[in-house]
Enzyme design. Structure first.
Site, short mmCIF file in Angstrom:
data_model
loop_
_atom_site.label_atom_id
_atom_site.label_comp_id
_atom_site.label_asym_id
_atom_site.label_seq_id
_atom_site.Cartn_x
_atom_site.Cartn_y
_atom_site.Cartn_z
N LYS B 99 -57.15 -33.95 -25.43
CA LYS B 99 -56.55 -32.68 -25.02
C LYS B 99 -57.57 -31.73 -24.41
CE LYS B 99 -52.18 -33.19 -26.25
NZ LYS B 99 -51.13 -33.24 -25.21
N GLU B 121 -48.36 -23.77 -25.92
CA GLU B 121 -47.44 -24.30 -26.92
C GLU B 121 -48.15 -25.44 -27.63
OE1 GLU B 121 -47.53 -25.43 -23.84
OE2 GLU B 121 -47.75 -27.54 -24.34
N SER B 388 -56.54 -42.14 -27.92
CA SER B 388 -56.49 -40.77 -27.42
C SER B 388 -56.90 -39.72 -28.45
CB SER B 388 -55.09 -40.47 -26.90
OG SER B 388 -54.13 -40.74 -27.90
#
Lengths: 277, 406
Positions: B99, B121, B388
């Site tokens: 991220k 969000e 990830s």
């Protein structure tokens, strides 16, 4: 009929020299039967045109009042088809008052634009406001509605500058909606002095009547806006009446229509310098 | 079925209207249209500016810790007895997932645009933590919208965001989960248009977000290309990633789109099973529609009301998917499989025991399909799986499913 009903109504109001009052009700809120009773009572209570919301699970431009109204309606099983049934029932007794459906795109995508336009026109809908369908994405829907004589009503906002305005009004018909505040429905308050030049700008560019909404809650505010706009839209303040009447176990229809009546009077007499009460 | 034609050059998308075939677009209220146009122009300028790219590369190296390793998982490979399995170690990035790649890119863009307030969000809280991290680093106020249900089940991440100086606003509207957090962030943006930058966490939403987030995540696939050629002397036969909104997957896939010999495999969350309505598989269990600014595959009922996603993984618990994935599915360039909660838990345990790596429960969905993929490719094959995120955040969830108190 259809779009011509909107044009006829604004022409008549222009001759009278006054602004239109447009109340917003959510289909199916608090239930289908009550919503129909409210709808049927609106013209006598002073509604010149009517906006009917069709509920969506994810209404991204709505403040808490209309979000909750949509949830109440969905919980009672209201659908887009159910909304058209309401319109059809209303039209049995009223052929003159223009009806505008307002909501979000996905239920229309699901129905299919062409089929929906046919069915909506057949039910007696005159125009559509689709909040998440900006002009850049509007051609397929506008084509379908136009083919069935309905107007696609576009929103202009404080962020719509002169450079962008021609894009927004390119396919506008019926009237143009001016969103008086940058924000969601029913939160900030509209200021008539700030709104006036924008209304004039949009009116001149489009050649269409301009309705102002978002942030008009009281007769005083409605009166002030009615002096500068061609129509005044009130939504959140009315669905709040529904919620309160339900909470207090009051007669929902009477309470909503009473509020509509006071707002409609304020709009009706705004330009004569008379008070609303 | 008539699939749409495949393009000659996948990298030419989105088109000028922000479309990947039928998908994508800019379905937003008029108030936001001038802002998304402004963002589009600002991003296009930044993308073409070597100074911006150099600044981003510098932070990715020294702050995020890139490049992340490409690791040959020999015991996992031996376990399945098929193709060689490599893991792209995105879980080793600062903040523990991919991220941060996107957040670093977008925060630099926000500052370049003169924005002074950041909103985001988050579902599981990984994107919220990554956003709070870059906001702390650059001294910008940060508001993170998070469904009230998620706030309750992801308390450690809420606290991490608070430690980083961010305000977490619980969202109680709608179903009080990720999609409602996104609605609320959009409502904030509509209300605070003058100073606010909306830092979306996945390759979804209105154009230019799907393109921009993809570009910032494509560093994953670019590194994999170089690293696998160094290790194996050739491109892989397949690359595999989990897909919720799909940012880690599109970041891995994108640099391989024009290499038709490289299979692209996404794995969606099947929750309690694709034969139930409790899953989060937008492509395998949904149909195209419009939500959050884009046309894409969505979980929805017959009336076009958006339905709730269900997954053990909060990061995959979203009823939509990025529009580029919808297009890659329709044209047949990528394949989208599914993995259930139970299969993903098994894969979580397997990787922990065999390789000493706790994977994020999101990434474990991709791991749940890697055995079959490796066996299909055979012993001569090479496959890369994007790991990830790391699984430390998931130990409570895993313990609960194992019936263990910790």
């Amino acid at each position: 009929m259809t779009k011509s009903r909107i044009d006829a109504r604004f022409a008549a109001l222009k001759a009278e020299g006054r602004a239109a009052f447009i109340p917003y009700v959510m289909a199916g809120d608090p239930d289908a039967a009550t919503a129909l009773a409210i709808l049927k009572g609106l013209p006598d209570a002073g509604a010149d045109l009517i906006e009917v919301g069709f509920p969506f699970s994810d209404p991204m431009a709505e403040g808490p009042p209309i979000q909750r109204a949509a949830q109440r309606a969905l919980a009672k099983g209201m659908t887009l088809k159910g909304t058209l049934d309401l319109i059809r029932a209303f039209r049995e007794g009223d052929q003159a008052t223009p009806l505008i459906l307002m909501g979000y795109l996905n239920p229309l995508v699901t129905w299919g634009f062409e089929a929906f336009a046919r069915d909506a026109a057949d039910a007696g809908v005159d125009g559509m406001i689709v909040v998440d369908c900006p002009p850049e994405e509007a051609d397929p829907l506008a084509d379908a509605l136009e083919a069935h004589g309905m107007a696609l009503i576009f929103l202009t906002t404080p962020t719509t500058d002169d450079k962008r305005l021609p894009t927004v009004i390119r396919r506008a018909s019926g009237f143009v909606y001016y969103v008086s505040v940058a924000g969601v429905t029913g939160v900030k308050e509209a200021d008539a002095d700030a709104v006036a030049p924008h209304v004039e700008r949009v009116r001149r560019a489009s050649g269409l009547p301009v309705a102002v909404g978002f942030g008009i809650k009281t007769p005083e505010r409605a009166s002030a806006i009615a002096q500068v706009a061609d129509a005044v839209v009130v939504g959140s303040a009315l669905v709040d009446e529904v919620a309160e009447a339900v909470d207090l176990n009051e007669d929902v229809t009477r309470r909503v229509l009473s509020k509509v009546n006071s707002l409609a009077k304020a709009v009706r007499f705004a330009r004569r310098g008379l008070t609303a009460v | 079925m008539n699939a749409p034609a495949r393009p000659n050059d996948y990298t030419a998308y989105p088109d000028a209207k922000g479309r990947f075939g039928d998908y994508g677009g800019q379905y937003v209220p008029e108030t936001l249209m001038p802002l998304v146009h402004e963002l589009d122009a600002a991003y296009a300028a930044a993308k073409a500016d070597p100074a911006f790219q150099a600044e981003l590369a510098g932070y990715l190296t020294h702050y995020v810790g890139r490049p992340s390793p490409l690791y040959f998982a020999s015991r996992l490979t031996e376990h399945f007895g098929g193709a060689k399995i490599y893991l792209k170690r995105e879980e080793l990035n600062h903040t523990g997932s991919h991220k941060i790649n996107n957040c670093m890119g977008q925060i630099l863009l926000a500052m370049r645009m003169g924005k002074t307030r950041i909103i985001a969000e988050t579902g599981a809280g990984q994107h919220g933590v990554a956003t709070a991290t870059v906001c702390a680093r650059f001294g910008l106020p940060c508001v993170v919208y998070m469904g009230a249900v998620d706030v309750e089940r992801q308390k450690p991440n809420v606290f991490r965001m608070n430690l980083l100086g961010a305000e977490v606003r619980p969202v109680t509207s709608g179903s009080a989960t990720l999609k409602d957090a996104m609605n609320e962030a959009l409502r904030d943006w509509v209300t605070n248009v003058h100073d606010t930058y909306y830092l979306i966490g996945t390759a979804a939403g209105m154009h230019p977000y799907p393109e921009m987030v993809r570009d910032f995540q494509a560093v994953i696939g670019r590194e994999v290309r170089e690293q696998i050629v160094e290790a194996e002397g050739r491109l892989p036969d397949a690359v595999v990633a989990c897909v919720g909104g799909g940012s880690n997957a599109i970041g891995l896939f994108h640099p391989f789109l024009n290499d038709e010999g490289v299979k692209l495999i996404g794995v969606e969350a099947a929750g309690e099973g694709m034969d139930t309505d409790r899953h989060a598989a937008a492509i395998n269990g949904g149909r195209p529609g419009v939500l959050h600014g884009n046309m894409t595959y969505l979980l929805q009922d017959r009336e076009g009301q958006i339905t709730e996603a269900h997954s053990i993984s909060a990061g995959l618990d979203y009823p939509g998917i990025g529009p580029e994935h919808s297009w890659l599915h329709d044209v047949g360039r990528a394949t989208y499989l599914t993995a259930t909660d139970a299969e993903s838990l098994d894969a979580f345990m397997l990787l922990s025991r065999l390789e000493g790596i706790l994977p994020a429960i999101e990434s474990a969905h991709a791991l749940a399909r890697i055995g079959e993929i490796a066996r299909d490719l055979g012993k001569d094959g090479v496959v890369v799986l994007n790991l990830s995120g790391r699984g430390d955040k998931d130990v409570n969830t895993v313990a609960a499913h194992l019936g263990r108190q910790i």
